[in-house]
Design an enzyme around this catalytic site. Sequence first.
Site, mmCIF file in Angstrom:
data_model
loop_
_atom_site.group_PDB
_atom_site.id
_atom_site.type_symbol
_atom_site.label_atom_id
_atom_site.label_comp_id
_atom_site.label_asym_id
_atom_site.label_seq_id
_atom_site.Cartn_x
_atom_site.Cartn_y
_atom_site.Cartn_z
ATOM 1 N N ASN A 81 3.511 7.794 60.055
ATOM 2 C CA ASN A 81 3.914 7.077 58.850
ATOM 3 C C ASN A 81 3.397 7.780 57.603
ATOM 4 O O ASN A 81 2.421 7.333 56.964
ATOM 5 C CB ASN A 81 3.382 5.632 58.929
ATOM 6 N N TYR A 105 10.369 5.379 54.953
ATOM 7 C CA TYR A 105 9.667 4.650 56.013
ATOM 8 C C TYR A 105 10.638 3.923 56.915
ATOM 9 O O TYR A 105 10.502 3.902 58.144
ATOM 10 C CB TYR A 105 8.684 3.638 55.406
ATOM 11 N N LYS A 213 -6.025 5.344 55.029
ATOM 12 C CA LYS A 213 -4.762 4.646 54.780
ATOM 13 C C LYS A 213 -4.006 4.340 56.072
ATOM 14 O O LYS A 213 -3.670 3.173 56.334
ATOM 15 C CB LYS A 213 -3.892 5.494 53.830
ATOM 16 N N PHE A 243 -3.483 0.187 50.975
ATOM 17 C CA PHE A 243 -3.281 1.466 51.656
ATOM 18 C C PHE A 243 -2.822 2.489 50.614
ATOM 19 O O PHE A 243 -1.732 2.350 50.046
ATOM 20 C CB PHE A 243 -2.235 1.304 52.760
ATOM 21 N N ASP A 245 -1.038 4.999 49.431
ATOM 22 C CA ASP A 245 0.133 5.832 49.766
ATOM 23 C C ASP A 245 0.660 6.469 48.489
ATOM 24 O O ASP A 245 -0.093 6.651 47.527
ATOM 25 C CB ASP A 245 1.196 4.955 50.423
ATOM 26 N N ASP A 312 -1.011 -5.514 48.686
ATOM 27 C CA ASP A 312 -0.403 -4.228 49.042
ATOM 28 C C ASP A 312 1.050 -4.420 49.446
ATOM 29 O O ASP A 312 1.959 -3.763 48.953
ATOM 30 C CB ASP A 312 -1.185 -3.592 50.194
ATOM 31 N N TRP A 316 4.240 -2.978 47.564
ATOM 32 C CA TRP A 316 5.041 -1.942 48.212
ATOM 33 C C TRP A 316 6.498 -2.377 48.322
ATOM 34 O O TRP A 316 7.419 -1.610 48.004
ATOM 35 C CB TRP A 316 4.490 -1.600 49.599
ATOM 36 N N GLN A 320 10.048 -0.896 46.489
ATOM 37 C CA GLN A 320 11.294 -0.510 47.167
ATOM 38 C C GLN A 320 12.516 -1.036 46.428
ATOM 39 O O GLN A 320 13.638 -0.642 46.694
ATOM 40 C CB GLN A 320 11.302 -1.034 48.606
#
Length: 336
Positions: A81, A105, A213, A243, A245, A312, A316, A320
């Site tokens: 990932n 992802y 992460k 995390f 990213d 998170d 996230w 998107q």
Amino acid sequence: MLPAVEIDPLGVLSSTRGVVEEGEHVWMNSEQIQALSERWPELIGPAGVSASGLAAGYDRYHFFDGSERSVNWILLLDALNFCFWPEKDQPRWGITYQGELLNGYWAEAAALTRAVEEGRPIWDAAYLRDMSREELALIFRSEQEQQIPLFEERLTHVHEVGRVLLERFDGQFSQAVAQAAGSAVRLVQLLVEAFPSFRDVARYRQREVRFFKRAQICVADLHALFRGQNWGAFYDLDQLTIFADYKLPQVLRHFGVLEYHPTLAKRIDQQEPLPAGSEEEIEIRAATVWACELLRQALAARGLPMKAIEIDQQLWLLSQRIPDMRPYHRTRTIYY
Ligand SMILES: Nc1nc2c(c(CN[C@H]3C=C[C@H](O)[C@@H]3O)cn2[C@@H]2O[C@H](COP(=O)(O)O)[C@@H](O)[C@H]2O)c(=O)[nH]1
């Protein structure tokens, strides 16, 4: 000055504190953190993530049969990932799954689900240990002819997962979960200790800086996909951080929470590569961790207590959906 933090067993907050305080390329804007905490209910909306922890409708990309096979599948998912973006001016890698064109992802998760549906036992440790280059290429095959980035590194990770599972856990990641005895922190520590590709640790001005992460998201994904039951049940998820990213810093910058030095901003906006281990990269990741910790404290102060992993997930998923954000930083890395 950053506030004290009571518990930090993984050492992510404590090891990133110095980076944020000394950093010269990235800043956090406390007014914008406050503003984001005030806008939070309207931004995230009542829906938010479904009780399962997975935003409604995303389940269809994630294989799940409730057995030990699913536990191994999630480990593989998060061993791979990372880094889905193409070279500058190249099309993104993606796959078509159930008639839908997916990238990033979602394409990774769907490709690993497609593999199970095509009868490839990717939940079997020996199969992973011995997987051929050709087999992995078939698993990540794309109708658009793009190859998934860092293919060789991904093959190395597949072999590592299989080998370590057989050497240490009798082929079953569920055994590692059992050894953690319900502690998310312990399972993160086990992942980082047993699986080298999960050892997401950097060095900043002679100091060790921890992000962990993929180890942390692996535990969060277990919790989400098992809906907090059996192998997904943990009593200390509040001790995980966000995390670090490449989407979270992008969306935090979009809300004015993160600010970049003009020279760095220019490099990122022109999609120039940012070397892994560079001060700029580490400062972006550290500021992301701390901006979310300050956001978490601001939300709690407004009567909206949330775990870092919940913040998170919301940020996230939001990232998107927001079109036309300025580019995220391009660090070619296996860690996120
Ligand atoms: N911080 C954080 N980073 C996350 C995730 C996820 C997906 N997880 C959720 C999805 C369904 C379930 O709800 C899971 O919880 C992927 N990534 C990272 O994003 C990047 C990929 O981005 P793009 O190129 O646009 O696909 C890459 O670094 C990837 O590692 C997350 O949740 N948090």
